[in-house]
Design a protein around this motif. Structure first.
Motif, short mmCIF file in Angstrom:
data_model
loop_
_atom_site.label_atom_id
_atom_site.label_comp_id
_atom_site.label_asym_id
_atom_site.label_seq_id
_atom_site.Cartn_x
_atom_site.Cartn_y
_atom_site.Cartn_z
N SER A 46 37.63 36.92 32.68
CA SER A 46 39.02 36.95 33.11
C SER A 46 38.99 35.59 33.87
N SER B 195 40.55 45.97 34.57
CA SER B 195 39.38 45.39 34.19
C SER B 195 39.39 43.97 33.15
N THR B 196 40.50 43.89 32.51
CA THR B 196 41.01 42.65 31.67
C THR B 196 41.44 41.52 32.79
N THR B 197 42.10 41.81 33.80
CA THR B 197 42.60 40.87 34.70
C THR B 197 41.56 40.39 35.51
N GLU B 198 40.72 41.13 36.01
CA GLU B 198 39.45 40.67 37.07
C GLU B 198 38.13 40.79 36.67
N PRO C 269 44.36 37.20 41.43
CA PRO C 269 45.22 38.20 40.61
C PRO C 269 46.53 37.94 40.84
#
Length: 132
Positions: free
Chosen positions: A29, A22-25, A64
């Motif tokens: 983000s 959830s923090t990467t996308e 990502p």
């Protein structure tokens, strides 16, 4: 008791994996499509340019997988890698989140659901503002 302990470990691992994803996308983000709104020069070269004043639109897509795809007037012009890391700002020597792509390093000044503001990390910085 042993079953409860194993269950707790499994739940913790799944929670950690979900949190990382959830923090990467997710919210705040860099992974997203960003539309260039304006760039503002400072120091010895103050100016403001927008798509209207310069005559073209620009869009960047951060994936990502660590790629950034750059578009000019909706035509893909470049694909390169990007990297985010902690580092020192050139002017203030304070620690910032830095992003490097297309051969330049930028300070991430603002990153949320709708806004991305980056400033070139050099002696005569340019602030670039993107919107989702």
């Amino acid at each position: 008791m042993k079953k409860h302990f194993i269950f707790l470990i499994v739940i913790t691992l799944f929670s950690s994996a979900y949190s990382l994803e959830s923090t990467t996308e997710g919210a705040g983000s860099i992974v997203n499509t960003w539309i260039w709104e304006k760039s503002i020069g400072s120091g010895s070269n103050p100016y403001t340019v927008t798509p209207k004043t310069i005559g073209f639109t620009k869009k960047v897509i951060f994936t990502p997988e660590g790629k950034v795809i750059t578009y000019k007037n909706n035509v893909e012009i470049r694909v390169s890698n990007y990297q985010i890391e902690k580092g020192l700002g050139f002017l203030d020597q304070a620690e910032h989140d830095l992003i490097t792509f297309e051969g330049k390093t930028y300070i991430i000044e603002n990153l949320d659901n709708q806004n991305l503001t980056i400033t070139s990390n050099n002696a005569d910085p340019v602030r670039t503002i993107y919107k989702r």
